[in-house]
Design a protein around this motif. Structure first.
Motif, short mmCIF file in Angstrom:
data_model
loop_
_atom_site.label_atom_id
_atom_site.label_comp_id
_atom_site.label_asym_id
_atom_site.label_seq_id
_atom_site.Cartn_x
_atom_site.Cartn_y
_atom_site.Cartn_z
N GLN A 63 1.31 -0.93 0.54
CA GLN A 63 0.40 -0.02 0.15
C GLN A 63 0.54 1.38 -0.60
O GLN A 63 0.38 2.42 0.07
N GLN A 64 2.28 1.04 0.19
CA GLN A 64 3.54 2.46 0.48
C GLN A 64 3.69 2.40 -0.93
O GLN A 64 4.36 3.68 -1.28
N ILE A 65 3.45 1.89 -2.15
CA ILE A 65 3.87 1.77 -3.23
C ILE A 65 3.03 1.87 -4.67
O ILE A 65 2.79 2.62 -4.91
N CYS A 66 1.63 1.46 -3.93
CA CYS A 66 0.18 1.18 -5.34
C CYS A 66 -0.78 0.85 -4.20
O CYS A 66 -0.98 0.83 -2.91
N PRO A 67 -2.41 0.94 -5.18
CA PRO A 67 -3.38 1.17 -4.37
C PRO A 67 -3.57 -0.71 -4.28
O PRO A 67 -2.96 -1.69 -5.21
N ALA A 68 -4.02 -1.11 -2.96
CA ALA A 68 -4.07 -2.31 -2.47
C ALA A 68 -4.85 -2.40 -1.43
O ALA A 68 -5.08 -1.47 -0.79
N GLU A 69 -5.36 -3.52 -1.80
CA GLU A 69 -7.10 -4.41 -1.03
C GLU A 69 -7.30 -5.42 -0.42
O GLU A 69 -6.15 -5.80 -1.29
N VAL A 70 -7.10 -6.13 0.34
CA VAL A 70 -7.34 -7.35 1.41
C VAL A 70 -9.04 -7.58 0.59
O VAL A 70 -9.40 -6.55 0.33
N VAL A 71 -8.78 -8.85 -0.12
CA VAL A 71 -10.50 -9.12 -0.65
C VAL A 71 -10.61 -10.93 0.19
O VAL A 71 -9.66 -11.52 0.25
N THR A 72 -12.25 -11.12 1.01
CA THR A 72 -12.15 -12.55 1.01
C THR A 72 -13.13 -13.48 0.28
O THR A 72 -13.61 -12.58 -0.89
N TYR A 73 -12.87 -14.50 0.28
CA TYR A 73 -13.72 -14.95 -0.21
C TYR A 73 -13.85 -16.34 0.19
O TYR A 73 -14.16 -16.79 -0.70
#
Length: 331
Positions: free
Chosen positions: A31-41
Motif C-alpha cells: 500500500q506504500q507503493i500502489c493501490p492495494a486492498e484485502v479481499v476475502t473469498y
C-alpha cells in the motif's frame, strides 16, 4: 502500477495464523507503493471486499489478484482464469502445478528453489517476510527463562523435554493466541521451536518460520529445528542452537547452560536488516514493476517455452536414454 487485491479466506479469529498475519504485513508494504486492498473469498466481513462481488465489477484488466493460501490455490487459479494472478508462496510441497503465466513471489529461498525446479519457465522472485518494528530488543529484565509455543511443537518437545526442564527453570507454555508476541519474547531468555514433526505430518514445508526470527529480534536465544525455510536464516552454533539432539539430557544441559551465558547467540541488527521495511520496500517496488511489465508483454505476445509436464519429461527421458544407447552401440 496495477491495483493489487490480496486474497485471503477471511481475517476473523478462525483464520488467525502466521500465514495470514504475514500476508497482511505484505499488503501494508504494498500500500506504500500502489493501490492495494484485502479481499476475502470464504467469509463475508463488514468493510472488506468479497471476491464474488469484486468479480462482477468491470475493468479488472488493470488489477492483479495475489493468492497465497496453499490448499486453496488450485481452485482460486481456476476461478480467476482470465485475470492477472500472482502466487505469493509461503510453504511449499502442496503438489499442485501452476501455468507459466502466473508470477511467483516466494517468502524464502527454500520455496524459491522448490518452484525454480517445479516451474522453471516462469517469473520467480524472493521477498522475505516483514519483521515489524515491535520485534526489537527492549533491553528489559527477563522474568521467563524458557518460552514454548505449543502450536506446531513436536511430541518430543512437549512430552519429554519440557517436563525435564520444568523443575530447573521458570518455563512458560504459550497455548493460546496472543495479540502481541513481542512482549513475551522480550520477557524470555530462551525460546524453543521444533516444527519438523508438524510439517512432516502436514506433508508440506515450513514456509518461513517467523517465531524464531522474531524471538531473536527481541534478543532471546533460540533452540530450534532447521527444517524447510528455517535454514534460510538459522545458523546453529552461531545465531541459534539445534534442538532435539542425541538425548533429552543433552538438550537440557545446553538449554540450562544458555540461560547462564553472558553473551547469547542471536541475530545482529545487520542480520535482521533484510527483513525490515527499509530493505523490503525498494525490493517489493522492483518486483512489482517487473510483474507489471510482464503482464503488459503477455497481453501482446504468446508464450513459446514448453512446460516441464510429465508427458514432456517422459519424452525427454526416452530421448536421452535412446541417445545413450546409440552412443554405446556406436563404439
Amino acid at each position: 502500477m496495477r491495483h493489487l487485491y490480496f486474497l485471503v479466506p477471511g481475517t476473523g479469529k478462525r483464520f488467525h495464523c502466521g500465514g495470514l498475519f504475514a500476508e497482511l504485513k505484505t499488503l501494508k508494504l504494498a500500500q506504500q507503493i500502489c493501490p492495494a486492498e484485502v479481499v476475502t473469498y470464504d467469509q463475508r466481513e463488514p468493510g472488506t471486499l468479497f471476491l464474488d462481488d469484486l468479480l462482477q465489477r468491470p475493468g479488472l484488466g488493470n488489477s492483479i489478484f495475489v493468492i497465497s493460501w496453499g490448499f486453496h490455490i488450485p481452485r482460486l487459479v481456476r476461478r480467476l482464469r482470465g485475470q492477472q494472478v500472482v502466487y505469493h508462496a509461503h510453504s511449499s510441497g502442496y503438489g499442485f502445478t501452476l501455468p507459466g503465466d502466473i508470477p511467483i513471489v516466494t517468502v524464502s529461498r527454500n520455496s524459491m528453489g522448490y518452484w525454480g525446479q517445479k516451474r522453471p519457465n516462469g517469473l520467480i522472485f524472493h521477498l522475505p517476510n516483514h519483521i515489524s518494528p515491535e520485534f526489537t530488543n527492549r533491553q528489559q529484565p527477563r522474568d521467563i527463562d524458557v518460552l514454548v509455543q505449543t502450536r506446531k511443537s513436536s511430541n518430543y518437545l512437549l512430552n519429554q523435554l519440557v517436563p525435564a526442564l520444568e523443575p530447573h527453570c521458570n518455563l512458560v507454555k504459550l497455548e493460546g493466541f496472543v495479540d502481541d508476541l513481542s512482549i513475551l519474547f522480550n520477557r524470555s531468555k530462551v525460546f524453543l521451536y521444533d516444527s519438523a514433526e508438524y510439517w512432516a505430518l502436514s506433508r508440506v514445508s515450513e514456509g518461513f518460520g517467523l517465531p524464531p526470527m522474531e524471538a531473536m529480534a527481541c534478543g532471546g536465544q533460540v533452540f530450534t529445528s532447521v527444517n524447510g525455510a528455517l535454514a534460510d536464516y538459522l545458523d546453529p552454533g552461531f545465531n541459534c542452537y539445534k534442538i532435539g539432539v542425541h538425548s533429552v539430557g543433552y538438550d537440557c544441559d545446553r538449554i540450562l547452560a544458555a540461560l547462564q551465558t553472558p553473551t547469547p547467540l542471536a541475530m545482529t541488527t545487520a542480520d535482521l536488516a533484510p527483513y525490515r521495511a527499509d530493505a523490503l520496500l525498494p525490493r517489493l517496488e522492483r518486483i512489482l514493476a517487473e510483474i507489471n511489465h510482464f503482464f503488459d508483454y503477455r497481453a501482446k505476445h504468446r508464450a513459446d517455452i514448453p512446460d516441464l509436464t510429465k508427458p514432456r519429461l517422459t519424452r525427454l527421458w526416452l530421448q536421452r536414454t535412446a541417445d545413450k544407447v546409440r552412443k554405446k552401440l556406436g563404439r
